[in-house]
Design an enzyme around this catalytic site. Structure first.
Site, PDB file in Angstrom:
ATOM      1  N   LEU A 209     -37.613  75.797 -86.459  1.00  0.00           N
ATOM      2  CA  LEU A 209     -38.075  76.830 -86.215  1.00  0.00           C
ATOM      3  C   LEU A 209     -38.554  77.778 -87.640  1.00  0.00           C
ATOM      4  O   LEU A 209     -39.124  78.751 -87.619  1.00  0.00           O
ATOM      5  CB  LEU A 209     -37.082  77.702 -85.280  1.00  0.00           C
ATOM      6  CG  LEU A 209     -36.980  77.512 -83.981  1.00  0.00           C
ATOM      7  CD1 LEU A 209     -36.430  78.259 -83.048  1.00  0.00           C
ATOM      8  CD2 LEU A 209     -38.295  76.780 -83.264  1.00  0.00           C
TER       9      LEU A 209
ATOM     10  N   ARG B 298     -37.714  70.423 -83.666  1.00  0.00           N
ATOM     11  CA  ARG B 298     -38.975  71.348 -84.187  1.00  0.00           C
ATOM     12  C   ARG B 298     -38.022  72.508 -84.930  1.00  0.00           C
ATOM     13  O   ARG B 298     -37.123  73.258 -84.297  1.00  0.00           O
ATOM     14  CB  ARG B 298     -39.496  71.983 -83.051  1.00  0.00           C
ATOM     15  CG  ARG B 298     -40.575  72.783 -83.734  1.00  0.00           C
ATOM     16  CD  ARG B 298     -41.637  73.728 -82.597  1.00  0.00           C
ATOM     17  NE  ARG B 298     -42.751  74.394 -83.135  1.00  0.00           N
ATOM     18  CZ  ARG B 298     -43.283  75.204 -82.625  1.00  0.00           C
ATOM     19  NH1 ARG B 298     -43.022  75.341 -80.982  1.00  0.00           N
ATOM     20  NH2 ARG B 298     -44.418  75.872 -82.913  1.00  0.00           N
TER      21      ARG B 298
ATOM     22  N   LYS C  73     -33.901  71.883 -81.881  1.00  0.00           N
ATOM     23  CA  LYS C  73     -32.378  71.600 -81.574  1.00  0.00           C
ATOM     24  C   LYS C  73     -31.546  72.253 -82.676  1.00  0.00           C
ATOM     25  O   LYS C  73     -32.067  72.688 -83.774  1.00  0.00           O
ATOM     26  CB  LYS C  73     -31.926  70.000 -82.056  1.00  0.00           C
ATOM     27  CG  LYS C  73     -32.867  68.902 -81.291  1.00  0.00           C
ATOM     28  CD  LYS C  73     -32.805  67.612 -81.552  1.00  0.00           C
ATOM     29  CE  LYS C  73     -33.428  66.595 -80.618  1.00  0.00           C
ATOM     30  NZ  LYS C  73     -33.217  65.272 -81.354  1.00  0.00           N
TER      31      LYS C  73
ATOM     32  N   GLY D 167     -25.055  84.968 -89.440  1.00  0.00           N
ATOM     33  CA  GLY D 167     -25.505  84.705 -90.899  1.00  0.00           C
ATOM     34  C   GLY D 167     -26.630  83.615 -90.675  1.00  0.00           C
ATOM     35  O   GLY D 167     -26.941  83.109 -91.871  1.00  0.00           O
TER      36      GLY D 167
ATOM     37  N   GLY E 287     -26.867  74.144 -86.996  1.00  0.00           N
ATOM     38  CA  GLY E 287     -25.706  74.939 -87.695  1.00  0.00           C
ATOM     39  C   GLY E 287     -24.325  73.871 -88.021  1.00  0.00           C
ATOM     40  O   GLY E 287     -23.825  74.169 -88.735  1.00  0.00           O
ATOM     41  N   GLU E 288     -24.299  72.758 -86.952  1.00  0.00           N
ATOM     42  CA  GLU E 288     -23.428  71.915 -87.379  1.00  0.00           C
ATOM     43  C   GLU E 288     -23.543  70.399 -87.713  1.00  0.00           C
ATOM     44  O   GLU E 288     -22.585  69.852 -88.247  1.00  0.00           O
ATOM     45  CB  GLU E 288     -22.352  71.939 -86.001  1.00  0.00           C
ATOM     46  CG  GLU E 288     -21.755  73.326 -85.751  1.00  0.00           C
ATOM     47  CD  GLU E 288     -21.324  73.505 -84.395  1.00  0.00           C
ATOM     48  OE1 GLU E 288     -20.067  73.475 -84.124  1.00  0.00           O
ATOM     49  OE2 GLU E 288     -22.130  73.830 -83.615  1.00  0.00           O
TER      50      GLU E 288
ATOM     51  N   LYS F 168     -36.971  77.781 -94.229  1.00  0.00           N
ATOM     52  CA  LYS F 168     -36.286  78.073 -95.184  1.00  0.00           C
ATOM     53  C   LYS F 168     -34.859  78.417 -94.533  1.00  0.00           C
ATOM     54  O   LYS F 168     -33.808  78.127 -95.201  1.00  0.00           O
ATOM     55  CB  LYS F 168     -36.558  79.447 -95.610  1.00  0.00           C
ATOM     56  CG  LYS F 168     -35.806  80.347 -96.831  1.00  0.00           C
ATOM     57  CD  LYS F 168     -36.372  81.548 -97.374  1.00  0.00           C
ATOM     58  CE  LYS F 168     -37.917  81.267 -98.090  1.00  0.00           C
ATOM     59  NZ  LYS F 168     -38.444  82.546 -98.747  1.00  0.00           N
TER      60      LYS F 168
END
Length: 736
Positions: free
Chosen positions: A628, A626, A699, A465, A702-703, A631
């Site tokens: 990617l 950077r 880098k 997700g 997500g965390e 949004k």
């Protein structure tokens, strides 16, 4: 044009909102039977009797599987294939032992889910209960050191800590406590297992397709190439789906014995225990500093629980080793065994809990010294990792402090506790530093172009997700030089090129590097074919001089010499043209310490009489290399912040100390933030160029969003109330 970095809409968005996206329990498998997992009701002991008669009387029951009749596994894998972090110690119905409450002890298979549930409810199991350790306070009386933690030593020492503590003119010594926390992704763990002869197909909700293939095959004693794993969509994982747990192997065993494809989906209550959780921690912090704020000593000692069947460590002190300059330092990790399910990774494992302790202690030190919390951090700022002695590959934390303070209005803060009000509410402002390591592993990818100019990139990764489908499409389209509409990225199939676990925020850094390399290789291959063909306008040119854009190849020195890539493929006449590539970290990891950084600012409103806490606004500013996709990146960082609010104010798995079962093991009583709990969240990403982390300079994000948030909330609550709460979550009873 460049697609990388653009706020491209999710390429899988339509499939999800239309219902076309198939999650693991939704794949249409013919002749499917339904399985229900039966779990223990005692925390320790042995099964003394199993009566299956009433269960077997339920219509449509095909199999009641327990240790008495389950297929025998190879001796080396009777408790799973222990290859942490993916291969874990499992309970696979090979003996009568019970190690924790809610442990799998049986599987019932029937024609329908309703019949399987009814039969499972009728299954009668008797136990001989043994002594169990269920109280963390008691468990801490007997601790042991773990082995290495993610390749790091569990303990470190730099300089003479006692000398450093005595040198400081201000000292803080405090203990911070974090509770058990359980993963609750919207999609629970689910597996469909189907045998065809000696070949096994698994549809599994996982964060590591290739890991499931390897570990399940080894556990069952079969070649990995006879097992195929599919997972095109994962409905959230957050760490709990990064390992192979008992139910996956049990589904395969049940399907084999029932002679039918079997679907096994965990009940919500079974998400509490058998598939890991964030362990409770007790963290002792000691800081000392000179009157100007420079640290002379720092110490971080962590005790966390682990299960009685294997060690798993919450690496909370790793963050203290690298965050601030400190001439003397000691860190340690200790484990306390308990009769609970083995803990596991949970979003930002170690850093989420560790930044809570460290950043609260830094806030307490700032008050002791009378120094602004940002200024204290700047006076201990370092451009080198003090633990590894290496420079950071990039670090934009100073800029994050500046931008965050400006957007939040930090300099308008009255630093005195209980000094700010809005109506009848106490107002508090707090801040903390965020950080997470940049990890990367080897990955492979392939890219193929068809005669119609359409291209497909593939890698055996997974999308939790987070937007993997989308960002890999962007990377591939950019590197190949085709429109986004002409590129598709496919994942979720173990037959595709190898990819690592989607954990540790490493998918972008690892897989995008491979996709970028494969697309670049295909672009070069197409250019070489064109340059060698006498009918091509590029004939005779050097492939390195050929550019690509919008699906066309052109000579860089003379753009009028150009032709469509599709024509190159069609004229080649040998079908699609494909290229594959591997990408892996190199010596750069030995030359640089690689981390993302950020700054989090939080405002809280506290009801003085009731203790109720509201968070009207949060500002988070990050340096993550950077980005990617602006949004999906914004979404990831915002989601992490919301989780941090939950960690600070809501989340806690309550264990009954008599029987070892979660008493709030459901979504009704395991509290997480909802829309009404979340105010304005201002997420900013500063420009950061990092040429060392990977070819794209990206880098994982997500965390990092969750880190620092709990500390910022706790620091804001102290500023509002003058009361320092050191054990999470901060609930109103702790303020009254």
């Amino acid at each position: 044009m460049s697609f990388v970095g653009a706020p491209v809409n999710r390429t899988d968005g339509w499939a999800k909102v239309s219902g076309a996206a198939l999650y693991s329990a939704e794949h249409p498998v013919p002749n499917l039977a339904h399985a229900v997992l039966v779990t223990s009701t005692v925390p320790s002991g042995r099964i003394t009797r199993i009566d299956t008669r009433m269960a077997e009387q339920v219509p449509g029951v095909l199999l009641v599987m327990s240790y008495e009749n389950a297929m025998r596994l190879p001796p080396a894998t009777r408790m799973g294939k222990l290859q942490p972090p993916i291969g874990r110690a499992l309970t696979l119905l090979q003996d009568d032992r019970v190690y924790y409450n809610n442990q799998p002890v049986g599987v019932v298979v029937a024609e329908t889910l309703e019949h399987a549930r009814e039969a499972a409810a009728r299954l009668q199991i008797e136990y001989e209960r043994a002594d169990a350790v269920l109280d963390f306070e008691l468990a801490k009386q007997s601790v042991h050191p773990p082995g290495t933690i993610l390749g790091e030593d569990p303990d470190t020492r730099r300089g003479n800590l006692q000398t450093g503590l005595l040198t400081g003119s201000a000292r803080v010594e405090a203990t911070y406590v974090t509770p058990y926390e359980s993963h609750n992704p919207l999609e629970p763990h689910a597996t469909i297992a189907a045998w065809e002869g000696d070949r096994l197909t698994l549809y599994d909700s996982t964060q590591y397709i290739k890991g499931v293939q390897r570990i399940v095959a080894e556990t069952l004693g079969m070649p990995a190439d006879r097992l195929t794993v599919f997972c095109p969509f994962t409905g959230g994982g957050f760490g709990c789906k990064g390992s192979v747990w008992s139910h996956v192997v049990l589904a395969a065993m049940a399907a084999r014995q029932a002679g039918r494809p079997v679907k096994l989906v965990l009940d919500r209550n079974q998400m509490f225990g058998p598939v890991g959780m964030r362990p409770a921690t007790e963290q002792r912090m000691r800081l000392a500093a000179l009157s100007d704020g420079r640290l002379t000593a720092s110490s971080h000692d962590v005790t966390s629980y682990t299960s009685v069947i294997e060690d798993w460590t919450e690496p909370s002190a790793l963050v203290t080793r690298m965050m601030y300059e400190s001439p003397t330092q000691e860190t340690s990790h200790r484990l306390a065994k308990m009769n609970l399910g083995t803990p596991t990774f949970m979003r930002a494992p170690g850093e989420a809990t560790g930044t809570y302790a460290l950043e609260c202690a830094m806030d307490e030190l700032a008050y002791e010294l009378g120094i602004d919390p940002i200024e204290l951090r700047l006076r201990n700022y370092t451009e080198r990792d003090p633990d590894k002695g290496l420079p950071f590959s990039s670090k934009s934390l100073r800029q994050c402090y500046e931008v965050g303070a400006q957007r939040f209005g930090w300099h308008g803060r009255n630093p005195a506790p209980r000094s700010m009000r809005e109506g009848d509410k106490l107002v508090g402002w707090g801040m903390a530093t965020a950080t997470y390591p940049m990890r990367r592993m080897a990955a492979k990818a392939s890219v193929v172009m068809y005669p119609d100019g359409f291209a497909i990139a593939r890698s055996a990764t997974q999308d939790l997700g987070t937007g993997t489908y989308t960002v890999m499409t962007q990377v591939a389209a950019d590197a190949l030089g085709v429109p986004l509409a002409n590129m598709r990225f496919e994942l979720g199939d173990s037959r595709m090129p190898d990819a690592p676990v989607s954990g540790g925020s490493m998918t972008v850094a690892s897989v995008s590097s491979a996709v970028h390399a494969a697309a670049g290789a295909l672009r070069h291959k197409l250019a070489s074919i064109a340059c060698a063909h006498p009918h091509s306008p590029l004939h005779g040119a050097v492939p390195e001089e050929v550019g690509a854009d919008a699906g066309w190849l052109f000579l860089s020195g003379d753009p009028s010499r150009r032709e469509p890539m599709a024509l190159v493929v069609e004229r080649h006449g040998q079908g699609p043209i494909e290229a594959t590539a591997n990408a892996a970290p190199g010596e750069e990891k030995n030359k640089y310490s690689m981390h993302s950084f950020g700054a989090v600012f939080v405002e809280v409103h506290v009801d003085e009489l009731l203790g109720e806490i509201r968070v009207p606004r949060v500002v988070g500013v990050y340096g993550v290399g950077r980005l990617l996709n602006r949004k999906t990146g914004h979404s990831q960082l915002m989601g992490g912040i919301v989780w941090g609010l939950g960690m600070a104010l809501f989340e806690e798995t309550l264990i009954d100390k008599r029987i070892g079962r979660a008493v709030n093991g459901n979504l009704a009583e395991y509290h997480v933030p909802v829309n009404a709990d979340v105010g304005t969240i201002d997420v900013q990403v500063v420009e950061e160029h990092d040429p060392y982390v990977n070819p794209l300079g990206a880098k994982g994000i997500g965390e990092i969003g969750i880190t620092g948030v709990a500390a910022a909330v706790a620091n804001a609550v102290y500023h509002a109330t003058g009361k320092r709460v050191r054990d999470l979550p901060i609930t109103l009873d702790k303020l009254l």
